[in-house]
Design a protein around this motif. Structure first.
Motif, PDB file in Angstrom:
ATOM      1  N   TYR A   1       0.804  -1.225   0.000  1.00  0.00           N
ATOM      2  CA  TYR A   1       0.000   0.000   0.000  1.00  0.00           C
ATOM      3  C   TYR A   1       0.836   1.275   0.000  1.00  0.00           C
TER       4      TYR A   1
ATOM      5  N   ASN B   1       0.101   4.094   2.338  1.00  0.00           N
ATOM      6  CA  ASN B   1      -1.219   4.729   2.335  1.00  0.00           C
ATOM      7  C   ASN B   1      -2.173   3.926   3.217  1.00  0.00           C
TER       8      ASN B   1
ATOM      9  N   ASN C   1      -5.076   4.846   4.455  1.00  0.00           N
ATOM     10  CA  ASN C   1      -6.484   4.989   4.059  1.00  0.00           C
ATOM     11  C   ASN C   1      -6.863   3.959   3.001  1.00  0.00           C
ATOM     12  N   GLU C   2      -5.949   3.689   2.086  1.00  0.00           N
ATOM     13  CA  GLU C   2      -6.215   2.696   1.045  1.00  0.00           C
ATOM     14  C   GLU C   2      -6.370   1.309   1.655  1.00  0.00           C
TER      15      GLU C   2
ATOM     16  N   ASN D   1      -7.375   0.640   4.797  1.00  0.00           N
ATOM     17  CA  ASN D   1      -8.642   0.608   5.533  1.00  0.00           C
ATOM     18  C   ASN D   1      -9.837   0.473   4.586  1.00  0.00           C
ATOM     19  N   LYS D   2      -9.734   1.127   3.433  1.00  0.00           N
ATOM     20  CA  LYS D   2     -10.810   1.026   2.449  1.00  0.00           C
ATOM     21  C   LYS D   2     -10.913  -0.390   1.902  1.00  0.00           C
ATOM     22  N   ALA D   3      -9.760  -1.016   1.627  1.00  0.00           N
ATOM     23  CA  ALA D   3      -9.755  -2.372   1.081  1.00  0.00           C
ATOM     24  C   ALA D   3     -10.196  -3.395   2.109  1.00  0.00           C
ATOM     25  N   TYR D   4      -9.836  -3.164   3.366  1.00  0.00           N
ATOM     26  CA  TYR D   4     -10.148  -4.131   4.428  1.00  0.00           C
ATOM     27  C   TYR D   4     -11.476  -3.842   5.124  1.00  0.00           C
ATOM     28  N   GLY D   5     -12.021  -2.663   4.895  1.00  0.00           N
ATOM     29  CA  GLY D   5     -13.215  -2.271   5.632  1.00  0.00           C
ATOM     30  C   GLY D   5     -12.928  -2.110   7.114  1.00  0.00           C
TER      31      GLY D   5
ATOM     32  N   ARG E   1     -10.638   0.232  10.440  1.00  0.00           N
ATOM     33  CA  ARG E   1     -10.329   1.581  10.946  1.00  0.00           C
ATOM     34  C   ARG E   1      -9.000   1.572  11.693  1.00  0.00           C
TER      35      ARG E   1
ATOM     36  N   ASN F   1     -12.146 -11.110   5.057  1.00  0.00           N
ATOM     37  CA  ASN F   1     -12.126 -10.145   3.964  1.00  0.00           C
ATOM     38  C   ASN F   1     -11.268 -10.674   2.814  1.00  0.00           C
TER      39      ASN F   1
END
Length: 625
Positions: A227, A230, A232-233, A235-239, A241, A257
């Protein structure tokens, strides 16, 4: 006579002048004592606090400062390892702080005690030694290891070299075997040194060993390889926080996931050390098929490559442990990376075993939270309390740690001096020879100039004093060439002979001899005493104070000599203490250098302390004569 008359001392002008003199002298003393105290303070520091120029080291009174120094030596000054274990980003060692500033709570103590009990139960393959070397700084591990080797080989370095196939000239050159516990294929080899090291590691106390983590490897893999930093990328991929990459832990089972599962599998196949994998016995079938295909079903070729004698590919077992090197290692890496079904690999790294242990002990996440005072959503969120455990150790061993930090630099310097060459013996012999020759040659010359009214006496004295007008370095090369022609290099003669006669000493002695009462010598002549008898019975007893001054000057000059001693004695066996200390300072950090300077100053200080009365008489008496 006194500079200030007794009668006028009570006047205000005299009192102000006396007060001003005391102030000036006090300030002068402070300017001399303060740098010395800074040197003493720096000599008991390390790279964490070496740049703080305080007279009283901070770690003496601040447990937080002591904690950062303990973390430094425990993890060999590796800031990346410390940051990964403590789940923080430390830019410098001095920025390391404890997790809390108070004593541990009951729940925190329970968590640390559980962790310590678990880590102590792990086999040696999950651990590595603490207190490793930090450059040229002292190392508790190295000192203990070298003492172990001295005992094992009866202090015979040749026996060690023969067994380990090394070329050390002393035990101070021996280092621990090079371990790479986070490298994928690394294992302890079968060399004699490594096998002896493993036996030594088993004998180490618990605080000398720490577990090898895998979660930091997984976090680094995600951050750098997947990543690009990154979060945020991710967290977005893993759902998820996650607040940092170090919050992502390596689970024992594949994540639910899809993206997380894909990353988990790639890490297992390509990054996780083989030592921390449990391979299902069912994997032997695809392994044999993989080997048969790779070697085109040519068993003879396979046996030649593996140096074995299998009668068929179906006889080949799973390697346990993983191969060390060669074609077998290459094949195993390729098999793990792309052939074996991922369900046949289970991570058995430190963290996964720890979570299984805690889950088995407490039964549920709720009970774990209650026992530890945490708020975990899942057992996978539980991380080993490395920082908390180190803080507890610091609080429980404050006195021992402070004592270690006070002694370690001095212990290293003293050990370096004692164990290298003949530094102490050479220095003692050199200083004694210089003092003896100076107290024989210079007094005889000064006595002759004082007792006999030679027309050219002052010309001789002027010639002797003229030698003081030139720096000593001017005469070094001529002296070196002369000593080389005489074949005296690398001998005590080379150190002593060039400085036997000293112009200043002769001048000082002549002035003192001139001040002695002439009546004593006249009485001696009347009694028929020879000149040498009068020198021995009259001059010497009255000249003890000035002789003490000359002896002190000779000692300090010889003891502090470095450049000339190194120039004329280039053989390390003839090096004096100052040459060895210079050699030490080339590679040693500043705090070791300060400890070396302090050790070097001790002999001169002791000589002055115990002989100060005689020395002061030698300085003061001539002014009254």
């Amino acid at each position: 006579m006194t500079l200030i008359p007794v009668v006028g001392r009570k006047s205000w002008a005299a009192r102000i002048m006396i007060f001003a003199l005391y102030v000036i002298l006090t300030l002068g003393a402070v300017t001399m004592v303060y740098p010395f105290l800074i040197m003493l303070s720096t000599s008991v520091k390390s790279s964490v606090d070496v740049n703080s120029y305080d007279v009283y080291p901070k770690y003496f009174k601040d447990d937080g400062a002591l904690f950062s120094k303990y973390a430094e030596i425990r993890y060999a000054g590796d800031i990346d390892v410390i940051s990964s274990l403590y789940n923080q980003e430390f830019a410098k060692l001095e920025n390391i702080t404890p997790p809390i500033t108070t004593e541990l709570s009951k729940q925190q103590n329970q968590m640390v005690d559980d962790w310590n009990a678990f880590s102590n139960s792990l086999p040696l393959s999950y651990k590595q030694a603490n207190y490793g070397p930090i450059g040229f700084s002292p190392s508790k591990l190295l000192s203990r290891y070298r003492n172990h080797l001295r005992e094992k080989f009866n202090n015979d370095i040749i026996a060690l070299n023969n067994k380990y196939t090394e070329e050390n000239y002393s035990f101070e050159q021996v280092f621990t075997p090079f371990e790479r516990p986070t490298k994928r294929e690394w294992q302890a080899d079968k060399s004699p040194k490594m096998q002896d090291w493993l036996i030594f590691e088993k004998s180490l106390p618990a605080d000398y060993l720490r577990t090898i983590p895998s979660d930091p490897l997984f976090a680094q893999f995600l951050k750098i390889n997947k990543y690009d930093g990154n979060l945020n990328e991710l967290n977005k991929a893993y759902g998820s926080r996650y607040k940092s990459f170090t919050d992502v832990h390596l689970s024992a089972a594949p994540p639910a996931n899809r993206t997380a599962r894909k990353d988990w599998e790639e890490f297992i196949r390509t990054q996780l050390p083989f030592r921390y994998m449990k391979i299902s016995q069912g994997a032997v079938v695809p392994y044999r098929q993989f080997l048969s295909k790779r070697y085109e079903n040519n068993l003879a070729r396979f046996n030649a490559m593996y140096e074995c004698k299998y009668d068929s590919f179906n006889s080949v077992p799973l390697p346990e442990p993983a191969p060390l090197s060669g074609p077998a290692l290459t094949d195993w890496m390729d098999f793990i990376a792309g052939v074996i079904p991922i369900g046949m690999i289970k991570p058995v790294n430190t963290e996964s075993l720890y979570r299984e242990h805690i889950a088995a002990k407490y039964g549920s996440v709720e009970r774990i939270n209650a026992a530890y005072g945490l708020n975990l959503n899942s057992v996978i969120d539980l991380a080993p309390p490395y920082q908390l455990a180190d803080w507890k150790y610091t609080l429980e061993n404050k006195s021992e740690l402070k004592e270690h930090f006070i002694k370690c630099n001095y212990g290293m310097v003293i050990g370096y001096i004692l164990l290298h060459g003949r530094a102490v013996i050479n220095t003692v012999i050199y200083c004694l020879l210089v003092i003896i020759t100076h107290l024989i040659v210079n007094p005889l010359c000064a006595y002759a100039l004082s007792r006999y009214n030679l027309r050219y006496a002052y010309k001789v004295l002027l010639f002797l004093l003229a030698t003081m007008a030139f720096p000593a370095e001017v005469a070094m090369i001529p002296n070196f060439l002369l000593l080389k022609k005489l074949g005296m290099l690398n001998t005590y003669w080379a150190l002593v002979l060039p400085g036997v006669a000293n112009g200043f000493s002769i001048f000082l002695l002549k002035g003192f001899f001139d001040s002695l009462p002439k009546e004593l010598y006249e009485a001696g002549i009347i009694d028929g005493a020879s000149e040498m008898h009068m020198f021995w019975k009259i001059t010497l007893p009255l000249s003890k104070p000035i002789f003490a001054v000359i002896a002190l000057q000779s000692f300090t000059a010889a003891y502090g000599a470095f450049m000339f001693a190194f120039l004329v004695c280039q053989n390390p066996k003839m090096w004096t203490m100052m040459v060895w200390l210079y050699e030490l300072q080339i590679t040693a950090p500043k705090y070791i250098t300060m400890a070396a300077l302090t050790v070097a100053a001790i002999p001169t200080l002791l000589v002055f302390v115990f002989a100060q009365n005689v020395i002061m008489r030698g300085i003061i008496l001539p002014s009254y004569k």
